[in-house]
Motif scaffolding. Structure first.
Motif, short mmCIF file in Angstrom:
data_model
loop_
_atom_site.label_atom_id
_atom_site.label_comp_id
_atom_site.label_asym_id
_atom_site.label_seq_id
_atom_site.Cartn_x
_atom_site.Cartn_y
_atom_site.Cartn_z
N GLU A 54 12.63 -5.70 11.15
CA GLU A 54 11.50 -4.62 11.26
C GLU A 54 11.12 -4.00 9.99
O GLU A 54 11.92 -2.97 9.70
N PRO A 55 10.32 -4.16 9.05
CA PRO A 55 10.25 -3.70 7.98
C PRO A 55 9.78 -2.16 7.94
O PRO A 55 8.90 -1.74 8.84
N ARG A 56 10.36 -1.40 6.91
CA ARG A 56 9.98 0.14 6.71
C ARG A 56 8.77 0.31 6.06
O ARG A 56 8.56 -0.49 4.89
N THR A 57 7.74 1.06 6.49
CA THR A 57 6.70 1.53 5.81
C THR A 57 7.01 2.61 4.76
O THR A 57 7.68 3.72 5.06
N LEU A 58 6.55 2.33 3.58
CA LEU A 58 6.83 3.53 2.53
C LEU A 58 5.69 4.05 1.77
O LEU A 58 4.97 3.32 1.22
N ILE A 59 5.28 5.24 2.43
CA ILE A 59 3.72 5.82 1.95
C ILE A 59 4.36 6.91 0.99
O ILE A 59 5.31 7.74 1.15
N GLY A 60 3.70 6.91 -0.29
CA GLY A 60 4.12 7.89 -1.26
C GLY A 60 3.52 9.07 -1.32
O GLY A 60 2.54 9.39 -0.35
N SER A 61 3.33 10.14 -2.12
CA SER A 61 2.89 11.43 -2.18
C SER A 61 1.05 11.05 -2.16
O SER A 61 0.42 12.06 -1.68
N ALA A 62 0.64 10.06 -2.80
CA ALA A 62 -0.77 9.99 -3.06
C ALA A 62 -1.15 8.81 -1.86
O ALA A 62 -1.52 7.83 -1.94
N ALA A 63 -1.10 9.56 -0.73
CA ALA A 63 -1.28 8.69 0.53
C ALA A 63 -2.71 8.02 0.45
O ALA A 63 -2.88 6.85 1.05
N ARG A 64 -3.55 9.04 0.34
CA ARG A 64 -5.08 8.63 0.40
C ARG A 64 -5.91 9.43 -0.39
O ARG A 64 -6.20 10.46 -0.46
N VAL A 65 -6.02 8.45 -1.68
CA VAL A 65 -6.84 9.24 -2.49
C VAL A 65 -8.36 9.06 -2.29
O VAL A 65 -8.82 7.97 -2.07
#
Ligand code: AQP
Length: 326
Positions: free
Chosen positions: A173-184
């Motif tokens: 089950e893959p992990r989602t990796l969301i960075g600091s710029a999640a929604r520009v």
């Protein structure tokens, strides 16, 4: 063994700073610590109306954009989705385990259905299942994406879980990796920055072009006159400062906005400079390799070759578990 990363972008237009800050910069940070596979997802791009005659040029431009942004093909794998037919094959197997109701709930499907209401295709509904197939075909552990893709990643885990329950343990089950710029947010100050909404700054734009686009971009709507104080917390231009402008200068822009010491035009000039500085090496690399068709062809061919071998192995395993292997 390094953990495996998979992510992709559609060849729907020139890459913009939302793609770069939301996804690609994160990809680059993982490139040495992980086994990274980055895809140009052309099968996703055909789920809405498009111009077939432009597709190959867009794939080329996306590959150039990846490499120019620091996705070094010597340290990771880059390939085109349709070069590996197993993506479509695994999608079909997954279609038989996932209920339609799960797909109808997807926010992106609802948004795109409203945008392309004259012809809502089966492909548009199935988009997240193809995405799950992309990721699970390579048994990826980590998927770096922008926030808009979080729901699709949840569905990917649902599909992995359902398949494993029905046919025995096969997929992680893959992990989602969301960075600091999640929604520009786009230059309209409202929607997500997006290629098709044309509210973007491309990674290849010159300082002049960036300055021109920013000069008409939305700011804090309540700040009508230069002498009014502004609220950086609700200003999209300030949000971009937090991504591009060095800390000290960023803080003085925020203070100047609140005290009306810095006007919107000055604030935008500082931002234009900061964005141009970050994009300068990308633009230079882009110009250097954009016409090198042999380089791009060889990167994509090598990527497809490696991915095809891995994909065939997974498909063999899946067919075996589903009773489809003679
Ligand atoms: N505005 C954004 N902020 C943060 N991340 C973003 N991403 C896209 N826009 C932003 C991330 O970029 C990756 C690839 O996106 P895509 O091209 O496959 O599709 P998209 O998300 O639909 O991007 P666009 O620009 O909006 O494309 P169009 O207009 O063609 O639909 C993903 O990881 C996404 O999260």
């Amino acid at each position: 063994m390094k953990k495996r990363v998979f992510s992709g972008i559609q060849p729907t237009g020139i890459l913009h700073i939302g793609n770069y800050m939301g996804a690609i910069k994160n990809w680059v940070s993982l490139i040495d610590s992980h086994d990274c596979i980055f895809c140009i997802v052309d099968l996703h791009a055909i789920t809405v109306p498009y111009e077939p005659g432009d597709m190959q040029a867009r794939i080329h431009d996306t590959a150039v954009g990846y490499i120019a942004s620091g996705v070094d093909p010597a340290r990771c794998t880059i390939f085109v989705q349709s070069d590996v037919p197993e993506h479509a094959e695994l999608t079909w197997y997954f279609n038989t385990v996932i209920p339609v109701a799960y797909l109808e709930r997807m926010t992106q499907f609802k948004d795109k259905s409203a945008q392309f209401h004259e012809n809502i295709t089966m492909g548009l509904l199935d988009y997240p299942v193809l995405q799950a197939a992309d990721i699970l075909l390579y048994k990826a552990d980590v998927v770096p994406v922008g926030e808009d893709q979080a729901q699709h990643l949840e569905l990917t885990r649902d599909i992995a879980r359902k398949f494993n329950n029905m046919y025995g343990s096969t997929f992680p089950e893959p992990r989602t990796l969301i960075g600091s710029a999640a929604r520009v947010v786009g230059l309209d100050g409202q929607a997500k920055m997006s290629k098709t909404l044309n509210n973007y700054i491309a990674i290849t734009e010159t300082p002049e072009e960036i300055g021109k686009k920013l000069s008409v971009a939305m700011t804090d709507p309540a700040r009508k006159r230069r002498s009014d104080s502004g609220n950086p917390d609700i200003c999209n231009i300030y949000m971009l400062h937090t991504l591009f402008t060095p800390g000290g200068q960023q803080r003085s822009v925020a203070a100047g906005c609140r005290s009306a010491g810095v006007g919107c035009l000055d604030c935008k000039k500082i931002l234009a400079e900061a964005i141009s500085t970050e994009l300068k090496p990308i633009r230079e690399r882009y110009e250097k390799i954009k016409n090198d068709r042999d380089l791009i062809r060889s990167v994509l061919d090598q990527g497809a070759q490696r991915c095809r071998a891995m994909a065939q192995e997974t498909i063999r395993e899946v067919k075996g578990k589903m009773g489809l292997l003679r």
